[in-house]
Design a protein around this motif. Sequence first.
Motif, PDB file in Angstrom:
ATOM      1  N   SER A   1      12.092 -49.592  33.097  1.00  0.00           N
ATOM      2  CA  SER A   1      12.291 -49.676  34.548  1.00  0.00           C
ATOM      3  C   SER A   1      11.273 -50.629  35.176  1.00  0.00           C
ATOM      4  O   SER A   1      10.230 -50.919  34.598  1.00  0.00           O
ATOM      5  N   ARG A   2      11.611 -51.088  36.356  1.00  0.00           N
ATOM      6  CA  ARG A   2      10.717 -51.991  37.094  1.00  0.00           C
ATOM      7  C   ARG A   2       9.370 -51.327  37.324  1.00  0.00           C
ATOM      8  O   ARG A   2       8.311 -51.940  37.127  1.00  0.00           O
ATOM      9  N   ASP A   3       9.408 -50.076  37.743  1.00  0.00           N
ATOM     10  CA  ASP A   3       8.155 -49.373  38.022  1.00  0.00           C
ATOM     11  C   ASP A   3       7.294 -49.219  36.768  1.00  0.00           C
ATOM     12  O   ASP A   3       6.069 -49.322  36.822  1.00  0.00           O
TER      13      ASP A   3
ATOM     14  N   ALA B   1       3.150 -49.117  49.541  1.00  0.00           N
ATOM     15  CA  ALA B   1       3.896 -47.897  49.184  1.00  0.00           C
ATOM     16  C   ALA B   1       4.595 -47.301  50.406  1.00  0.00           C
ATOM     17  O   ALA B   1       5.747 -46.877  50.322  1.00  0.00           O
TER      18      ALA B   1
ATOM     19  N   ARG C   1       7.867 -49.060  51.100  1.00  0.00           N
ATOM     20  CA  ARG C   1       8.932 -48.675  50.164  1.00  0.00           C
ATOM     21  C   ARG C   1       9.435 -47.267  50.484  1.00  0.00           C
ATOM     22  O   ARG C   1      10.639 -47.019  50.522  1.00  0.00           O
ATOM     23  N   ASP C   2       8.491 -46.353  50.725  1.00  0.00           N
ATOM     24  CA  ASP C   2       8.874 -44.974  51.042  1.00  0.00           C
ATOM     25  C   ASP C   2       9.670 -44.906  52.341  1.00  0.00           C
ATOM     26  O   ASP C   2      10.664 -44.194  52.446  1.00  0.00           O
TER      27      ASP C   2
ATOM     28  N   LEU D   1      11.498 -47.222  53.803  1.00  0.00           N
ATOM     29  CA  LEU D   1      12.851 -47.752  53.659  1.00  0.00           C
ATOM     30  C   LEU D   1      13.739 -46.779  52.888  1.00  0.00           C
ATOM     31  O   LEU D   1      14.924 -46.620  53.212  1.00  0.00           O
TER      32      LEU D   1
ATOM     33  N   HIS E   1      14.673 -44.002  55.305  1.00  0.00           N
ATOM     34  CA  HIS E   1      15.654 -44.493  56.251  1.00  0.00           C
ATOM     35  C   HIS E   1      17.044 -44.521  55.601  1.00  0.00           C
ATOM     36  O   HIS E   1      18.035 -44.072  56.191  1.00  0.00           O
ATOM     37  N   ALA E   2      17.094 -45.044  54.350  1.00  0.00           N
ATOM     38  CA  ALA E   2      18.372 -45.134  53.647  1.00  0.00           C
ATOM     39  C   ALA E   2      18.946 -43.736  53.402  1.00  0.00           C
ATOM     40  O   ALA E   2      20.151 -43.519  53.572  1.00  0.00           O
TER      41      ALA E   2
ATOM     42  N   ARG F   1      20.328 -42.287  56.699  1.00  0.00           N
ATOM     43  CA  ARG F   1      21.600 -42.902  57.076  1.00  0.00           C
ATOM     44  C   ARG F   1      22.744 -42.439  56.196  1.00  0.00           C
ATOM     45  O   ARG F   1      23.853 -42.222  56.677  1.00  0.00           O
TER      46      ARG F   1
END
Lengths: 337, 94
Positions: free
Chosen positions: A108-110, A313, A316-317, A319, A322-323, A326
């Motif tokens: 993974s990216r992380d 961080a 990222r958290d 966003l 928020h996602a 929604r």
Amino acid sequence: MYAQMVKTAGHGIKPRDRMTPQERAFQDRIDAGEKIEPKDWMPDEYRATLIRQIGQHAHSEIVGQLPEGNWITRAPTLERKAILLAKVQDEAGHGLYLYSACETLGVSRDELIAMLHAGKMKYSSIFNYPTLNWADIGAVGWLVDGAAIMNQVQLQKTSYGPYARAMVRICKEESFHQRQGFSIMMKMAAGTPAQKRMAQDALNRLWFPSLMMFGPPDKDSAHTAQSMAWKIKINTNDELRQRFVDQTVPQIDYLGLERPDPDLKWNPDKADGKGGFDYSDPDWAEFFAVLKGNGPCNTDRMKARVDAWEQGAWVRDGLSAHAAKRAARSAQQTAAQ
Amino acid sequence: MSSEWPLFEVFIRGQHGLSHRHVGSLHAPDAEMALKNARDVYTRRNEGVSIWVVESARITASSPGDKGPLYAPSESKIYRHPTFYDIPDDVEAM
């Protein structure tokens, strides 16, 4: 080379008679020039080596933004500033293409970022050298991107599909990087005596670190054979280094600068009579020290990366929150209808 | 540590009249941000006139092992190609 000293997984090259039928079929596909795609079967060592190589390559693109980003606010003209911004943005893009390619291998990216920050993955030694003045930005584009292109052009033919495709995109964009660097060098070399001295100084300081980008000499690269059999390395370190030297020396002469190494002399007997420039070896002890973390800027570079990750961080958290909100609201609306 | 943003696949229509083509992938918190990121990551040099993004997890793909059953049956049906038919030159354009 943006990926230096990538340790190939496994124990040297595997002879054909010791391969399993699956491994033999895999090697046959590579020998036939077929591309390996993410869902295809591949040996664990092939996968592990590629994760190291593509990961290191991606990290180099991202860390490589730092020495140049250092000069964005101090570019001599608005045009140069816009150009440098575009170049640094490209490097971010290149890092993203490569991280995506690497993720297709099941990491993974992380995880990749965590390994970089923990010092378990490396980035190119070149970015541990400082950019002291504007001429360095010219020399970085010309030499460092020039060396990177030399490496990346051959990697367009690499056996792993996603890596090869990322390389095609990167090579298309990279050529502007080298040319903008050379254009800075041309301007400075034709400028005032002080500007010309700066250009010469930048060339002198970055010449050997650029040669180091191709990795240690072939006689000391224990891992080359297996990686070449897998076609995740197409040319040897020394082949690429020689090609880079042969391409660059005439450009140094064109700029009217002095060659940064008194041993840079044309040798007509090199390469089976085709000729090539002789050159002095870089200081390999310095190379290994820089890789170990003892270069002039290692600590700064890692600190900048870790700070950016940690201080970002909350973005990222935020966003993500928020996602999620929604998505929940739209699910509620759908349910109510 | 915060959780990783989902992965999106990016498709770009290079010019009017062409179909969208897969160009790569990226992470984003949602589709709207994926579209914005795709613009920055994949169209810095006028590469497209339209972008599609789709969450990678939503894509159903055939597996390499199914290559035989999926595509072998059409190999023998050469009569599906125009070159299978011998038409005399006298007939002209066809």
